[in-house]
Motif scaffolding. Structure first.
Motif, PDB file in Angstrom:
ATOM      1  N   ASP A   1       1.211   4.233  -3.035  1.00 61.55           N
ATOM      2  CA  ASP A   1       1.187   5.675  -2.781  1.00 61.55           C
ATOM      3  C   ASP A   1       2.368   6.371  -3.456  1.00 61.55           C
ATOM      4  O   ASP A   1       2.209   7.438  -4.076  1.00 61.55           O
TER       5      ASP A   1
ATOM      6  N   MET B   1      -7.783   1.225  -1.552  1.00 61.43           N
ATOM      7  CA  MET B   1      -6.787   1.774  -2.475  1.00 61.43           C
ATOM      8  C   MET B   1      -7.300   1.754  -3.909  1.00 61.43           C
ATOM      9  O   MET B   1      -7.052   2.694  -4.685  1.00 61.43           O
TER      10      MET B   1
ATOM     11  N   HIS C   1       1.869   6.422  -7.250  1.00 61.20           N
ATOM     12  CA  HIS C   1       0.857   7.391  -7.659  1.00 61.20           C
ATOM     13  C   HIS C   1       1.405   8.824  -7.607  1.00 61.20           C
ATOM     14  O   HIS C   1       1.106   9.641  -8.483  1.00 61.20           O
ATOM     15  N   LYS C   2       2.208   9.128  -6.582  1.00 61.15           N
ATOM     16  CA  LYS C   2       2.802  10.467  -6.492  1.00 61.15           C
ATOM     17  C   LYS C   2       3.722  10.762  -7.663  1.00 61.15           C
ATOM     18  O   LYS C   2       3.931  11.923  -8.023  1.00 61.15           O
TER      19      LYS C   2
ATOM     20  N   HIS D   1       0.834  -1.205   0.000  1.00 56.44           N
ATOM     21  CA  HIS D   1       0.000   0.000   0.000  1.00 56.44           C
ATOM     22  C   HIS D   1       0.871   1.259   0.000  1.00 56.44           C
ATOM     23  O   HIS D   1       0.514   2.273  -0.624  1.00 56.44           O
ATOM     24  N   LYS D   2       2.057   1.211   0.654  1.00 60.40           N
ATOM     25  CA  LYS D   2       2.979   2.345   0.593  1.00 60.40           C
ATOM     26  C   LYS D   2       3.620   2.451  -0.786  1.00 60.40           C
ATOM     27  O   LYS D   2       3.859   3.561  -1.286  1.00 60.40           O
TER      28      LYS D   2
ATOM     29  N   TYR E   1      -7.728   5.189  -6.175  1.00 65.05           N
ATOM     30  CA  TYR E   1      -6.976   5.452  -7.400  1.00 65.05           C
ATOM     31  C   TYR E   1      -7.709   4.974  -8.662  1.00 65.05           C
ATOM     32  O   TYR E   1      -7.105   4.869  -9.734  1.00 65.05           O
TER      33      TYR E   1
END
Length: 483
Positions: free
Chosen positions: A402, A430, A405-406, A398-399, A434
Motif C-alpha cells: 500500500d 492485492m 503504491h501511494k 500488504h501494508k 493493483y
C-alpha cells in the motif's frame, strides 16, 4: 373653621377623585400612582417587602446574575471599599422610555414572552393581571434585606439571580459557612462566585488549608484557576496539597508559552529536577534532548548545500516537531549517515527507543518518496545462518505494498512485494487491486480454478503477453481443474 365630618373625609379620599397637581393630567407617573393606590388596597400583601426595590450596577445592569456577581465581587474587593449600588430613581426612570434600568421591580409578574412588560402593556392588560405596578417606598421605610441575610439565604438568592452581598461576611467562620452552604446547594456558578470572593478576601495559605478538607470546593477552585490561566497560583496550590507530581506537570506546561527555542530548551533543562513520576520524567528528558538535537540539526541544515537539499528544498523548520516527524526528516535528508552524528536515523532510533515497526514504517515512507527502491529493499533484507538473503517485515507486506503504491512504485516493485504476502486470499486481492496480472494468473492456476481464469482472460487485451499466457494454461491438458 369647622372640622369636616368623617363622611366627608371618606368622600375626598376616594380614588375616583384626584388632588390638584401642576403636572400633566395624562402623565404616566400620576396614573401609575393612582393604579397603585387602587389595586394595592385590594390585593397587595405585606410579606413581599424585600422586592420593593432592586439594586442595579453602575452600568444599569440588574444585580443578581452570577456573571454580574463575579465581576462586582472582584472589583469591590480590589478597591477595598464596600460601595453600594445606586437604587432606581422612580421619578426619573418612569419618565424615560429608553432608560437602561431594569423594570423588574415595578411589576410583580412577567409577560408571556418571558421579558418584562412595557408601560402600554401594563395598562392595556389590567383585566388579565393579578398584580399592579407599585411605587418604591420612601428611604425611611426601606429595610436592608441584603445585608441581613444569613449564608443560606444569601446563596439561595445567588442561585435565583437576585440581589445579594458577600462583603458583609467578614469573619473566617462566616466565609467558610458561606462556602459550605454554596457546596450544599450543588450549583457550580454559586460555588465559583463564593470562591472568587474568598480568593480576594483571604490569605492564600489560609484558603489552601481550608480547601484541603473540602474536595468539591477544591475541584471547582482548581478548575477555575486552570480556566483563568493562573498557572503560578495553581502550582502553589498543588504544592501546598502535597500533589508534587501534578505540580511538576503544571510547571512543565509553562514551556508552551516560551517562543524562543533556546530559552525553551533551557527551561526544559530546569524541569528535569522536578519531582515527576518515572514515566513523566522520561518524557521530559526525551523532550529536552529532542529539542536540543533539533536546534543542532536546524543550524547545520540551514547552511547545507548538498544535492538532496537542492533537489528537494526544505519546506519547514524541524524545530519543535514530534519525534516521528524528526525521524522522517532524518531518513529523508540524512539516510546512511554514521550512527555517531545527531542527524543519523540510526542514532535517533537508538536514543529515543523507537520500535522496529515504527522505524520501518517511517523510513519506508521517506525512501519510497524519493523513489529509491534499493533503499526500500535494504529495509527488509535479512540473512539467515546459511548466508541466504530473505525479505522479512514486522509490519506485514500488504501494508508495504500500500505504501509503495501511494508513492507510485513501478509494477515490477509492487509484484515483488505482493508475492511476499503469505495469505493466498490477501495476495490475490492485492494483485487484483493493483493489476499485478502475472500474480493473478499464477494464483488461479495454482488453485486450479478454470472458471475464474476464463473470467479474468476476458479482462485482458487480446494479443497481450498476459492473454497468451492464460491461453497456454487453459490448453494445458496436464492440469486437473477443479471446475
Amino acid at each position: 373653621m369647622t372640622r369636616a365630618k368623617p363622611e366627608d373625609d371618606e368622600y375626598w379620599n376616594r380614588s375616583k377623585l384626584k388632588a390638584f397637581t401642576f403636572d400633566d393630567e395624562d402623565d404616566e407617573f400620576s396614573r401609575l400612582k393612582e393604579s397603585k393606590r387602587t389595586v394595592n388596597s385590594l390585593v397587595m400583601d405585606d410579606d413581599d417587602e424585600e422586592d420593593d426595590f432592586e439594586k442595579v450596577s453602575w452600568s444599569g445592569e440588574p444585580v443578581g446574575s452570577i456573571s454580574w456577581s463575579v465581576k462586582e465581587t472582584a472589583s469591590s474587593n480590589r478597591s477595598g471599599s464596600e460601595q453600594g449600588f445606586p437604587k432606581i430613581d422612580t421619578t426619573s426612570s418612569l419618565s424615560k422610555q429608553g432608560s437602561g434600568y431594569s423594570l423588574s421591580s415595578l411589576f410583580r409578574a412577567k409577560s408571556k414572552s418571558g421579558g418584562f412588560p412595557s408601560f402600554s402593556e401594563s395598562f392595556s392588560e389590567t383585566s388579565i393581571r393579578t398584580y399592579a405596578p407599585e411605587l418604591r417606598k420612601p428611604k425611611s421605610d426601606r429595610k436592608n434585606f441584603v445585608s441581613d441575610l444569613s449564608p443560606e439565604e444569601t446563596v439561595r438568592r445567588m442561585q435565583k439571580g437576585r440581589a445579594y452581598s458577600l462583603e458583609k461576611f467578614r469573619s473566617l467562620q462566616d466565609k467558610l459557612l458561606l462556602l459550605d452552604e454554596a457546596v450544599a446547594l450543588y450549583d457550580g456558578n454559586v460555588i465559583a462566585a463564593v470562591l472568587i470572593y474568598l480568593k480576594t478576601s483571604l490569605n492564600k495559605e489560609i484558603l489552601f488549608r481550608e480547601l484541603m478538607s473540602r474536595d468539591v470546593a477544591l475541584r471547582h477552585y482548581v478548575h477555575y484557576l486552570k480556566e483563568m490561566g493562573e498557572q503560578k497560583l495553581l502550582v502553589e496550590l498543588l504544592k501546598a496539597l502535597g500533589r508534587t507530581e501534578d505540580m511538576a506537570l503544571m510547571q512543565y506546561k509553562e514551556h508552551l508559552g516560551i517562543k524562543d527555542e533556546g530559552r525553551r530548551r533551557d527551561f526544559l533543562k530546569s524541569c528535569l529536577s522536578l519531582p515527576f513520576s518515572q514515566d513523566d520524567a522520561t518524557h521530559v528528558q526525551d523532550h529536552y534532548e529532542l529539542l536540543e538535537r533539533q536546534i543542532i540539526i536546524e543550524a547545520s541544515d540551514k547552511k547545507a548545500d548538498g544535492e538532496i537539499f537542492k533537489k528537494f528544498p526544505r519546506k519547514a523548520s524541524i524545530l519543535n516537531m514530534p519525534i516521528i516527524t524528526t525521524l522522517y526528516y532524518s531518513c529523508f535528508y540524512h539516510y546512511g549517515e554514521s550512527e555517531g552524528t545527531y542527524s543519523s536515523p540510526a542514532n535517533i532510533r537508538k536514543t529515543f527507543r523507537i520500535s522496529e515497526k515504527q522505524y520501518i514504517l517511517t523510513a519506508l515512507g521517506a525512501r519510497a518518496k524519493l523513489k529509491l527502491w534499493f533503499d526500500v529493499d535494504s529495509l527488509f533484507n535479512t540473512k539467515n545462518w546459511l548466508g541466504y538473503t530473505k525479505k522479512k517485515s514486522p509490519i506485514g507486506f500488504h501494508k508495504v505494498v500500500d505504501i509503495l503504491h501511494k508513492n507510485n512504485a513501478p509494477i515490477s516493485v509492487l509484484q515483488e512485494y505482493v508475492n511476499l504476502i503469505d495469505d493466498t486470499e490477501v495476495k490475490l486481492s492485492m494483485a487484483l487491486k493493483y493489476k499485478c496480472h502475472d500474480i493473478v494468473i499464477n494464483t488461479y492456476r495454482d488453485l486450479k480454478d478454470r472458471q475464474q481464469l476464463v473470467v479474468y482472460r476476458a479482462k485482458l487485451e487480446r494479443d497481450s503477453v498476459e492473454y497468451r499466457k492464460v491461453q497456454e494454461i487453459l490448453s494445458n491438458g496436464q492440469i486437473r481443474w477443479k471446475n
